[in-house]
Write a protein that holds these residues in place. Structure first.
Motif, short mmCIF file in Angstrom:
data_model
loop_
_atom_site.label_atom_id
_atom_site.label_comp_id
_atom_site.label_asym_id
_atom_site.label_seq_id
_atom_site.Cartn_x
_atom_site.Cartn_y
_atom_site.Cartn_z
N LYS A 97 41.54 118.56 51.81
CA LYS A 97 42.74 117.88 50.87
C LYS A 97 43.89 118.30 51.57
CE LYS A 97 44.45 118.60 46.36
NZ LYS A 97 44.58 119.28 45.25
N LEU A 122 33.22 111.45 54.74
CA LEU A 122 34.27 111.29 53.70
C LEU A 122 35.54 110.98 53.90
CD1 LEU A 122 33.03 114.42 51.49
CD2 LEU A 122 32.30 111.75 51.30
N VAL A 126 40.01 114.86 51.52
CA VAL A 126 39.04 115.12 50.77
C VAL A 126 39.21 116.14 49.80
CG1 VAL A 126 36.42 115.12 50.63
CG2 VAL A 126 37.43 114.41 52.62
N THR A 127 39.06 116.09 48.43
CA THR A 127 39.10 117.25 47.64
C THR A 127 37.97 117.92 47.89
OG1 THR A 127 38.28 115.88 45.72
CG2 THR A 127 40.63 115.75 46.02
N GLU A 129 36.66 118.73 45.25
CA GLU A 129 35.35 118.09 44.15
C GLU A 129 34.53 117.05 44.76
OE1 GLU A 129 38.83 118.65 43.66
OE2 GLU A 129 38.51 120.76 42.63
N LYS A 130 35.40 116.35 45.57
CA LYS A 130 34.65 115.23 46.20
C LYS A 130 33.42 115.73 47.23
CE LYS A 130 33.86 110.98 47.53
NZ LYS A 130 33.34 109.90 46.65
N PHE A 131 33.75 116.81 47.85
CA PHE A 131 32.85 117.60 48.92
C PHE A 131 31.71 117.92 47.91
CE2 PHE A 131 35.76 118.37 52.44
CZ PHE A 131 35.26 118.02 53.40
N GLN A 133 30.75 117.01 44.75
CA GLN A 133 30.15 115.77 44.08
C GLN A 133 29.25 115.21 45.34
OE1 GLN A 133 31.97 112.18 44.19
NE2 GLN A 133 29.84 111.46 43.98
N LYS A 134 29.56 114.87 46.49
CA LYS A 134 28.67 114.05 47.65
C LYS A 134 27.72 115.15 47.87
CE LYS A 134 28.43 110.37 49.61
NZ LYS A 134 28.43 109.06 48.77
N GLU A 137 24.96 114.81 45.59
CA GLU A 137 24.32 113.46 45.52
C GLU A 137 23.29 113.37 46.79
OE1 GLU A 137 27.42 110.36 45.34
OE2 GLU A 137 26.05 109.21 46.60
N THR A 159 37.20 124.70 48.71
CA THR A 159 35.88 123.65 48.74
C THR A 159 34.50 124.65 48.73
OG1 THR A 159 37.16 122.09 50.11
CG2 THR A 159 34.89 122.00 50.30
#
Ligand code: B1M
Length: 212
Positions: A97, A122, A126-127, A129-131, A133-134, A137, A159
């Protein structure tokens, strides 16, 4: 004078056309790809950074040199990538981020792909939260973070915290790197590995996966 003097000068000037032609000429002449990368391109970006620090050049010129290097990398990337190999593991990678530097991250990605890892990129900024969430997933084996600014390094422990909060910290190995990052910092924030360059990132990733 370096064997790649003309290439280096073109990258310094941000002259994409000449730099791409010089890269192609070096490849056609049978130059070692790693040498083109290390001596012609990476060392030149260090010089770009040095000139920026000294106030000789400014952000637009730095950006132009970065773009030039990226265009040259497009030519050599396929030579690092071997097709048809079984994946050595899944890697989720991004620049943390607040940080827009992606040349080093892309080099790490390219070398890892070449070594047989499956990569999900990504991108930049990259936040945490994005790390997280991915990671939930795609369930990677390794989460790899890059930071080029001392001001964005704190996004790394944030992170790791986000991965913890999402309940996935213990399911992945975490690798960090980037110019201001150190092995000591990796230990402090409890990352699993630090790599100083793209080559050692591959070695460290293999070792994290228990393969040689
Ligand atoms: Co920026 N920038 N930049 N910049 N930039 C640096 C990093 C800086 C050192 C220049 C300087 O002052 N000498 C300095 C940071 C100082 C600090 O905090 N320590 C700096 C600054 C200050 C800034 C801005 C704040 C400038 C401004 O706006 N006033 C700004 C910040 C923007 C932001 O991110 N929010 C900024 C902007 C930019 C550009 C956008 C213009 C451009 C980036 C374009 C892009 O990436 N698409 C840029 C560039 C090009 C640089 C320099 C000149 C070159 C970076 C680079 O690509 N190097 C850089 C100076 C330098 O590094 N000498 C500088 C080549 C690349 C192959 O090396 O990225 O180190 P590197 O990657 C290596 C290793 O570090 C390692 O492997 C790679 C390959 O061997 N590695 C990993 C990297 N990630 C890894 C991850 C791993 C493992 C290894 O595991 C996961």
């Amino acid at each position: 004078m370096s064997e790649f003097q003309a290439l280096s000068e073109a990258v310094l000037k941000g002259d994409i056309k000449t730099a791409v032609a010089e890269t192609q000429a070096a490849m056609d002449a049978g130059a070692n790809i790693q040498d083109i990368l290390d001596t012609g391109l990476i060392a030149t970006m260090d010089e770009v950074g040095d000139r920026f620090s000294k106030g000789i050049i400014f952000v637009p010129q730095m950006l132009r040199s970065a773009k030039t290097m990226q265009e040259c990398m497009k030519l050599i990337t396929p030579l690092f990538q071997k097709g048809g190999v079984t994946s050595k593991g899944k890697v989720l990678i991004g620049t943390v981020k607040g940080d827009l530097h992606d040349i080093g991250k892309n080099l790490v990605l390219m070398m890892m792909e070449g070594a047989g890892f499956t990569i999900t990129d990504l991108g930049v900024d990259v936040t945490p939260e994005k790390f997280a969430q991915k990671t939930q997933e795609i369930e990677p084996d390794i989460v790899a973070m890059s930071a080029l600014l001392s001001t964005t390094m704190p996004s790394m422990p944030l992170t790791i915290e986000a991965l913890q909060n999402a309940g996935v910290r213990d399911k992945v190995k975490i690798m960090i790197g980037g110019a201001p990052v150190t092995d000591k910092y990796a230990q402090e924030i409890k990352a699993d590995a630090y790599a100083s360059d793209a080559g050692s990132a591959v070695t460290k990733a293999k070792s994290l996966m228990g393969i040689s």
